[in-house]
Design a protein around this motif. Structure first.
Motif, PDB file in Angstrom:
ATOM      1  N   GLU A 188       0.826  -1.204   0.000  1.00 13.79           N
ATOM      2  CA  GLU A 188       0.000   0.000   0.000  1.00 13.79           C
ATOM      3  C   GLU A 188       0.864   1.258   0.000  1.00 13.79           C
ATOM      4  OE1 GLU A 188      -3.380   0.441  -0.225  1.00 13.79           O
ATOM      5  OE2 GLU A 188      -3.338  -1.677  -0.743  1.00 13.79           O
ATOM      6  N   ASN A 189       1.957   1.226   0.774  1.00 17.61           N
ATOM      7  CA  ASN A 189       2.893   2.340   0.840  1.00 17.61           C
ATOM      8  C   ASN A 189       3.588   2.459  -0.524  1.00 17.61           C
ATOM      9  OD1 ASN A 189       5.681   3.404   1.132  1.00 17.61           O
ATOM     10  ND2 ASN A 189       5.116   3.645   3.275  1.00 17.61           N
ATOM     11  N   ALA A 190       3.503   3.610  -1.159  1.00 16.14           N
ATOM     12  CA  ALA A 190       4.032   3.778  -2.514  1.00 16.14           C
ATOM     13  C   ALA A 190       5.546   3.571  -2.582  1.00 16.14           C
ATOM     14  CB  ALA A 190       3.669   5.159  -3.052  1.00 16.14           C
ATOM     15  N   ILE A 191       6.266   4.052  -1.575  1.00 12.35           N
ATOM     16  CA  ILE A 191       7.721   3.880  -1.562  1.00 12.35           C
ATOM     17  C   ILE A 191       8.046   2.397  -1.413  1.00 12.35           C
ATOM     18  CG2 ILE A 191       9.872   4.480  -0.377  1.00 12.35           C
ATOM     19  CD1 ILE A 191       8.592   6.857  -1.773  1.00 12.35           C
ATOM     20  N   LYS A 192       7.349   1.704  -0.528  1.00 11.50           N
ATOM     21  CA  LYS A 192       7.549   0.265  -0.317  1.00 11.50           C
ATOM     22  C   LYS A 192       7.214  -0.503  -1.602  1.00 11.50           C
ATOM     23  CE  LYS A 192       7.877  -3.495   2.379  1.00 11.50           C
ATOM     24  NZ  LYS A 192       9.112  -3.975   2.904  1.00 11.50           N
ATOM     25  N   ALA A 193       6.165  -0.106  -2.293  1.00 12.29           N
ATOM     26  CA  ALA A 193       5.789  -0.763  -3.547  1.00 12.29           C
ATOM     27  C   ALA A 193       6.902  -0.630  -4.587  1.00 12.29           C
ATOM     28  CB  ALA A 193       4.485  -0.164  -4.080  1.00 12.29           C
ATOM     29  N   PHE A 194       7.452   0.558  -4.683  1.00 13.48           N
ATOM     30  CA  PHE A 194       8.547   0.791  -5.621  1.00 13.48           C
ATOM     31  C   PHE A 194       9.760  -0.041  -5.223  1.00 13.48           C
ATOM     32  CE2 PHE A 194      11.943   3.878  -7.191  1.00 13.48           C
ATOM     33  CZ  PHE A 194      11.897   3.388  -8.483  1.00 13.48           C
ATOM     34  N   GLU A 195      10.023  -0.135  -3.914  1.00 11.99           N
ATOM     35  CA  GLU A 195      11.138  -0.938  -3.415  1.00 11.99           C
ATOM     36  C   GLU A 195      10.959  -2.405  -3.791  1.00 11.99           C
ATOM     37  OE1 GLU A 195      12.707  -3.866  -0.714  1.00 11.99           O
ATOM     38  OE2 GLU A 195      10.679  -3.134  -0.469  1.00 11.99           O
ATOM     39  N   GLN A 196       9.728  -2.914  -3.753  1.00 10.12           N
ATOM     40  CA  GLN A 196       9.480  -4.309  -4.115  1.00 10.12           C
ATOM     41  C   GLN A 196       9.921  -4.591  -5.554  1.00 10.12           C
ATOM     42  OE1 GLN A 196       5.268  -4.734  -3.397  1.00 10.12           O
ATOM     43  NE2 GLN A 196       5.595  -5.536  -1.332  1.00 10.12           N
ATOM     44  N   VAL A 197       9.652  -3.663  -6.431  1.00 12.74           N
ATOM     45  CA  VAL A 197      10.050  -3.830  -7.833  1.00 12.74           C
ATOM     46  C   VAL A 197      11.570  -3.839  -7.952  1.00 12.74           C
ATOM     47  CG1 VAL A 197       9.937  -2.844 -10.155  1.00 12.74           C
ATOM     48  CG2 VAL A 197       7.912  -2.793  -8.684  1.00 12.74           C
ATOM     49  N   GLY A 198      12.227  -2.883  -7.288  1.00 12.67           N
ATOM     50  CA  GLY A 198      13.688  -2.824  -7.330  1.00 12.67           C
ATOM     51  C   GLY A 198      14.335  -4.055  -6.732  1.00 12.67           C
ATOM     52  N   ALA A 199      13.785  -4.543  -5.623  1.00 14.07           N
ATOM     53  CA  ALA A 199      14.332  -5.742  -4.982  1.00 14.07           C
ATOM     54  C   ALA A 199      14.196  -6.956  -5.893  1.00 14.07           C
ATOM     55  CB  ALA A 199      13.631  -5.993  -3.645  1.00 14.07           C
TER      56      ALA A 199
END
Length: 133
Positions: free
Chosen positions: A6-17
């Motif tokens: 839900e957290n936009a920064i966390k969502a972006f991090e998931q893609v990078g990870a």
């Protein structure tokens, strides 16, 4: 990949990870998909990195979450994508044999710096520990 957080920064991090994970665990697949042109099209500029509809949605979410302009959120996204691609390429080509965890810490620190560059106060930026949970 569609992020689930839900957290936009966390969502972006998931893609990078996930991107870094493929580079570390499947370097030949990463090279085939992202370095040899199979999954990418030539682009005239770096703006194409953030132009797709999923990124546009993420930019809006980041902008709202951090109370920054969509332009600033787009620059943050673009800079972090470029940096993450560089780290993943270093891993996939064997230039540096670092752990996935170490690489992601580098990505988190760079992403934080990109947010600060866009005027986000440090206290609004999730810590590395928060991002990993």
């Amino acid at each position: 990949m569609c992020p689930s957080a839900e957290n936009a920064i966390k969502a972006f991090e998931q893609v990078g990870a996930a991107f870094v994970h493929i580079a570390v665990t499947e370097p030949n697949l990463f090279r085939f998909l992202y370095l040899e042109g199979y999954n990418s099209l030539p682009s005239d500029n770096f703006d194409a990195l953030v132009a797709d509809k999923d990124n546009a949605i993420l930019i809006k979410r980041i902008s709202k979450q951090l109370a920054i302009s969509e332009e600033s959120a787009g620059r943050y996204l673009q800079n972090t994508i470029i940096y993450t691609h560089g780290i993943a390429t270093i891993a996939a080509t064997g230039l540096v044999n670092a752990s996935e965890e170490e690489m992601m810490k580098l990505v988190y620190r760079a992403a934080d710096a990109f947010l600060v560059q866009e005027g986000v106060p440090l206290e609004k930026i999730p810590s590395i520990e928060e991002m990993q949970n």
